[in-house]
Scaffold this motif. Structure first.
Motif, PDB file in Angstrom:
ATOM      1  N   ARG A 102       0.810  -1.225   0.000  1.00 55.24           N
ATOM      2  CA  ARG A 102       0.000   0.000   0.000  1.00 55.24           C
ATOM      3  C   ARG A 102       0.841   1.271   0.000  1.00 55.24           C
ATOM      4  O   ARG A 102       0.583   2.224   0.743  1.00 55.24           O
ATOM      5  CB  ARG A 102      -0.942   0.022   1.196  1.00 55.24           C
ATOM      6  CG  ARG A 102      -1.894  -1.138   1.158  1.00 55.24           C
ATOM      7  CD  ARG A 102      -2.907  -1.036   2.248  1.00 55.24           C
ATOM      8  NE  ARG A 102      -3.725  -2.244   2.237  1.00 55.24           N
ATOM      9  CZ  ARG A 102      -4.642  -2.517   3.134  1.00 55.24           C
ATOM     10  NH1 ARG A 102      -4.880  -1.686   4.122  1.00 55.24           N
ATOM     11  NH2 ARG A 102      -5.337  -3.627   3.075  1.00 55.24           N
ATOM     12  N   GLU A 134       2.317   4.801  -1.197  1.00 54.92           N
ATOM     13  CA  GLU A 134       1.712   5.985  -1.798  1.00 54.92           C
ATOM     14  C   GLU A 134       2.250   6.091  -3.225  1.00 54.92           C
ATOM     15  O   GLU A 134       3.464   6.140  -3.421  1.00 54.92           O
ATOM     16  CB  GLU A 134       2.111   7.208  -0.968  1.00 54.92           C
ATOM     17  CG  GLU A 134       1.435   8.459  -1.402  1.00 54.92           C
ATOM     18  CD  GLU A 134       1.497   9.534  -0.309  1.00 54.92           C
ATOM     19  OE1 GLU A 134       2.009   9.272   0.802  1.00 54.92           O
ATOM     20  OE2 GLU A 134       1.039  10.643  -0.600  1.00 54.92           O
ATOM     21  N   ARG A 174      -5.981   1.778  -6.110  1.00 53.95           N
ATOM     22  CA  ARG A 174      -7.024   2.177  -5.147  1.00 53.95           C
ATOM     23  C   ARG A 174      -7.707   0.945  -4.554  1.00 53.95           C
ATOM     24  O   ARG A 174      -7.948   0.890  -3.359  1.00 53.95           O
ATOM     25  CB  ARG A 174      -8.068   3.106  -5.800  1.00 53.95           C
ATOM     26  CG  ARG A 174      -7.613   4.540  -5.976  1.00 53.95           C
ATOM     27  CD  ARG A 174      -7.160   5.189  -4.670  1.00 53.95           C
ATOM     28  NE  ARG A 174      -8.213   5.202  -3.664  1.00 53.95           N
ATOM     29  CZ  ARG A 174      -8.027   5.012  -2.352  1.00 53.95           C
ATOM     30  NH1 ARG A 174      -6.825   4.773  -1.863  1.00 53.95           N
ATOM     31  NH2 ARG A 174      -9.044   5.049  -1.527  1.00 53.95           N
ATOM     32  N   CYS A 203      -3.896   1.743  -1.837  1.00 55.55           N
ATOM     33  CA  CYS A 203      -2.788   2.712  -1.924  1.00 55.55           C
ATOM     34  C   CYS A 203      -3.356   4.123  -2.051  1.00 55.55           C
ATOM     35  O   CYS A 203      -4.296   4.338  -2.810  1.00 55.55           O
ATOM     36  CB  CYS A 203      -1.943   2.487  -3.172  1.00 55.55           C
ATOM     37  SG  CYS A 203      -1.198   0.870  -3.323  1.00 55.55           S
ATOM     38  N   PRO A 204      -2.768   5.108  -1.379  1.00 56.81           N
ATOM     39  CA  PRO A 204      -3.073   6.501  -1.716  1.00 56.81           C
ATOM     40  C   PRO A 204      -2.540   6.785  -3.127  1.00 56.81           C
ATOM     41  O   PRO A 204      -1.411   6.427  -3.434  1.00 56.81           O
ATOM     42  CB  PRO A 204      -2.290   7.314  -0.672  1.00 56.81           C
ATOM     43  CG  PRO A 204      -1.911   6.336   0.399  1.00 56.81           C
ATOM     44  CD  PRO A 204      -1.806   4.997  -0.268  1.00 56.81           C
ATOM     45  N   THR A 213      -2.131   9.572  -6.444  1.00 52.93           N
ATOM     46  CA  THR A 213      -2.261  10.861  -7.127  1.00 52.93           C
ATOM     47  C   THR A 213      -1.907  10.654  -8.593  1.00 52.93           C
ATOM     48  O   THR A 213      -0.868  10.055  -8.899  1.00 52.93           O
ATOM     49  CB  THR A 213      -1.323  11.920  -6.523  1.00 52.93           C
ATOM     50  OG1 THR A 213      -1.608  12.040  -5.138  1.00 52.93           O
ATOM     51  CG2 THR A 213      -1.505  13.270  -7.196  1.00 52.93           C
ATOM     52  N   ARG A 241      -6.620  11.123  -6.327  1.00 56.64           N
ATOM     53  CA  ARG A 241      -6.511  12.551  -6.603  1.00 56.64           C
ATOM     54  C   ARG A 241      -6.021  12.732  -8.033  1.00 56.64           C
ATOM     55  O   ARG A 241      -5.029  12.102  -8.433  1.00 56.64           O
ATOM     56  CB  ARG A 241      -5.509  13.166  -5.616  1.00 56.64           C
ATOM     57  CG  ARG A 241      -5.327  14.656  -5.760  1.00 56.64           C
ATOM     58  CD  ARG A 241      -4.861  15.268  -4.455  1.00 56.64           C
ATOM     59  NE  ARG A 241      -3.526  14.779  -4.103  1.00 56.64           N
ATOM     60  CZ  ARG A 241      -2.496  15.566  -3.801  1.00 56.64           C
ATOM     61  NH1 ARG A 241      -2.645  16.869  -3.757  1.00 56.64           N
ATOM     62  NH2 ARG A 241      -1.338  15.058  -3.486  1.00 56.64           N
TER      63      ARG A 241
END
Ligand code: FAD
Length: 394
Positions: free
Chosen positions: A137, A139, A157, A161-162, A164, A195
């Protein structure tokens, strides 16, 4: 013809070998694959394989049974047409006919290639390297909101995982879709908790972070670059074979190249489409499946024209996105349902006939539309707009 050499053991190369046998070719088939792995299918790499739901996606093909001499880890390095030879990493290899099927290579972010933590997603090795990133997970920063970026972001996702996603253009899928359609897709990222930053270029990738052109620094346990692919034709330099402006092998409408006895199929080749009145370079699975049948037939003395209705699909953010045909900005766009809603389609009409169709969660539109495109059918615009009425001839 005693010996056919096929350079590249992806979908297009493997299909070429299968089609040659299906069509009765009795001679020798040598299939060269640069990668060490048993030939495999690529679409699962950004889906089931990435998520660990499948360990691999090797084709279920009995190469020995088909008498295909599969040479893994053997790379075509140069072409000497005068000698009818491919220079491979294992030495010179004579051919009677050659099929070029070396596919495409991902575009790298300048200055980032080879940096630890920076990934591409094209090969099984790439997918295997990304699995631990998802499992841990980390980033992640995804560069590019195209098909691969969206599919990777979906899997990341799902793994928690975060994420962007940084996109230089003003909206996702900017290379293929106009803003009216692609802008609402922003909501897909949001709903998935990813994001999406658009209109922002990456200035630098540093260990553990990505710096944007406006100075913003994003923390990145891993960076995944999905900014397109270009034909893998570097090995043909100096051979005299004609390439197009994208460095794809410039095939004719029978998938013959500019050199005698040499054909080209799949992601590495462009061909002229009479249906669309332009040369097409297609980087999708269906083209790598369909082209080889025509190339094999012509190689064996046939005279078949290749002019398909292109097709592809993508699975992103829980949606099934399908596209058939080919459109340009000059074609008339007709919405069928509301982009932003759960299921909708878009049709592109050229002189009243259906040229292309994008379907989101409407597989029936896709199936019907594909047939209408094939027939060059004329459509009534008012009927097209009514999503409750099946697509049909005017
Ligand atoms: P490739 O698959 O690139 O195969 C070419 C092979 O040739 C490779 O194995 C390569 O190692 C080998 N090679 C290269 N150079 C040499 C050389 N000099 N000598 C010997 N061998 C060489 N399409 C869709 O329609 N829907 C999808 O959902 C979809 N998902 C995808 C997901 C991912 C992650 C990727 C990467 C692609 C996806 N695609 C999808 C696109 C589709 O996979 C490609 O269009 C298809 O793989 C093209 O097949 P190909 O055989 O022409 O090229």
């Amino acid at each position: 013809v005693a010996r056919v050499v096929v350079a590249g053991a992806g979908m297009a190369g493997v299909q070429t070998a299968i089609c040659l046998r299906d069509q009765g070719f009795p001679g020798e088939i040598i299939l060269l694959g640069a990668e060490p792995h048993q030939p495999y299918d690529r679409p699962p790499l950004s889906k089931a394989v990435l998520l660990g739901a499948a360990d691999g996606s090797a084709f279920e093909v009995d190469f020995a049974g088909l008498r295909v001499d599969l040479r893994l880890g053997s790379r075509a390095e140069a072409l000497r047409p005068a000698e009818r030879e491919v220079i491979t990493s294992d030495g010179p290899l004579p051919y009677d006919r050659l099929v070029i099927a070396t596919g495409a290579e991902p575009v790298t972010l300048p200055g980032s290639a080879g940096l630890p933590g920076v990934h591409l997603l094209r090969t099984l090795d790439d997918a295997n390297a990304l699995r631990p990133v998802l499992a841990a997970r980390h980033e992640v920063v995804v560069v590019g909101a195209g098909w691969i970026g969206a599919e990777f972001a979906t899997a990341a996702r799902e793994s928690g995982c975060p994420v962007t996603v940084v996109e230089a253009a003003d909206h996702p899928l900017a290379g293929v879709l106009p803003p009216e359609i692609a802008e609402p897709m922003r909501g897909w990222y949001e709903a998935a908790g990813a994001r999406l930053l658009t209109g922002t270029a990456v200035a630098a990738v540093e260990p553990g972070s990505v710096v944007l052109s406006d100075g913003t620094r994003l923390t990145a346990g891993a960076v995944v670059v999905g900014i397109g692919a270009h034909p893998a034709t570097g090995w043909l330099a100096g051979s005299g074979i004609a390439l197009d402006e994208h460095h794809a092998v410039r095939a004719d409408d029978r998938l013959r190249t500019s050199l005698p006895g040499i054909y080209a199929v799949g992601d590495c080749a462009s061909f002229p489409s009479a249906r669309y009145g332009e040369r097409l370079l297609i980087h999708h699975w269906d083209n790598a499946v369909q082209g080889p049948r025509v190339a094999a037939a012509n190689l064996l003395g046939g005279d078949e024209v290749y002019d398909p209705v292109p097709y592809f699909w993508s699975e992103q953010f829980g949606r099934f996105v399908q596209y058939a045909g080919h459109h340009t900005a000059a074609d008339r766009m007709v919405l069928r349902g509301e982009p932003g809603g759960p299921a909708w389609s878009v049709c592109w009409l050229r002189d009243g006939a259906l040229a292309a169709l994008l379907a989101v969660g409407r597989p029936r539109d896709l199936a019907q539309g594909r047939k209408l495109i094939e027939r060059g059918a004329l459509l009534d615009e008012t009927a097209v707009r009514d999503a409750a009425v099946p697509l049909k001839n005017a």
